[in-house]
Design a protein around this motif. Structure first.
Motif, PDB file in Angstrom:
ATOM      1  N   ILE A   1     -11.983  -3.231 -45.025  1.00 15.10           N
ATOM      2  CA  ILE A   1     -10.987  -3.295 -43.943  1.00 15.10           C
ATOM      3  C   ILE A   1     -10.452  -4.706 -43.724  1.00 15.10           C
ATOM      4  N   GLY A   2     -10.986  -5.677 -44.450  1.00 17.62           N
ATOM      5  CA  GLY A   2     -10.466  -7.017 -44.295  1.00 17.62           C
ATOM      6  C   GLY A   2     -10.903  -7.946 -45.400  1.00 17.62           C
ATOM      7  N   TYR A   3     -10.005  -8.864 -45.747  1.00 17.44           N
ATOM      8  CA  TYR A   3     -10.340  -9.937 -46.680  1.00 17.44           C
ATOM      9  C   TYR A   3      -9.447 -11.117 -46.341  1.00 17.44           C
TER      10      TYR A   3
ATOM     11  N   TYR B   1      -7.246  -2.873 -52.710  1.00 22.06           N
ATOM     12  CA  TYR B   1      -8.259  -1.886 -52.323  1.00 22.06           C
ATOM     13  C   TYR B   1      -8.531  -1.851 -50.825  1.00 22.06           C
ATOM     14  N   MET B   2      -7.613  -2.406 -50.047  1.00 19.83           N
ATOM     15  CA  MET B   2      -7.751  -2.358 -48.596  1.00 19.83           C
ATOM     16  C   MET B   2      -7.772  -0.902 -48.139  1.00 19.83           C
ATOM     17  N   GLU B   3      -8.684  -0.585 -47.224  1.00 22.78           N
ATOM     18  CA  GLU B   3      -8.869   0.777 -46.682  1.00 22.78           C
ATOM     19  C   GLU B   3      -9.423   1.750 -47.724  1.00 22.78           C
ATOM     20  N   GLU B   4     -10.002   1.229 -48.795  1.00 26.66           N
ATOM     21  CA  GLU B   4     -10.602   2.062 -49.840  1.00 26.66           C
ATOM     22  C   GLU B   4     -12.116   1.851 -49.835  1.00 26.66           C
ATOM     23  N   PRO B   5     -12.871   2.831 -50.346  1.00 26.72           N
ATOM     24  CA  PRO B   5     -14.329   2.681 -50.399  1.00 26.72           C
ATOM     25  C   PRO B   5     -14.757   1.656 -51.446  1.00 26.72           C
TER      26      PRO B   5
END
Length: 162
Positions: free
Chosen positions: A123-125, A98-102
């Motif tokens: 945007i980051g994990y 789900y990176m770059e997802e709401p």
């Protein structure tokens, strides 16, 4: 294995090959006490969405495996369901997917201004730290232990600004 984490992890391992055979993916497994009962919940997913038949098929396929391997130390209720819209992100691969997802994040303790929930782009994990872009100028990084949950906003509607 013992304890909640052990049971859920072992069941996850047992479910993965069965789900693949059925064209499914195991999203998550939870094992928790609810009232007087222990509940073993298996969340499944697939491209295009999960239907009731998928849940029934997974339940029927995993039930004899659970009976044979007996990874759960007490009586329990088995539930198989879709991971659904607004699914909770719990595993590192969920955050990567789900990176770059709401997403929406609920904080365990409110911020100084009283805010308990944040929405933004994931945007980051990394190393248990979740970074959200709240708007064009604001991002925030939170420790996963500060969060009650993070869920995907699969059904979010964006406003047409053009």
């Amino acid at each position: 294995m013992s304890g909640k984490v052990g049971v859920a992890g072992r069941v996850y391992e047992l479910c993965e090959p069965i789900a693949l055979e059925l064209g499914l993916k195991v999203w998550d497994v939870q094992y928790q006490k609810e009232g007087a009962e222990w509940v073993l919940r298996i969340y499944i997913d697939k491209e295009g969405g999960v239907g009731i038949d998928d849940c029934v098929n997974m339940s029927r396929a995993i039930d004899p495996v659970l009976d044979e391997t007996d990874p759960v130390p007490q009586e329990y209720v088995l539930e198989v369901s879709s991971s659904g819209l607004n699914r909770k992100l719990t595993r590192p691969e969920h955050f990567e997917a789900y990176m770059e997802e709401p997403v929406r994040a609920r904080l365990i303790r409110p911020l100084e201004d009283g805010t308990k929930e944040l929405e933004g782009l994931l945007i980051g994990y990394e190393d248990g730290r979740v970074e959200l872009q709240l708007d064009e100028e604001t991002s925030v990084t939170l420790e996963k232990k500060e969060l009650a949950w993070v869920c995907a906003l699969d059904d979010i509607e964006t406003e047409d600004t053009e």
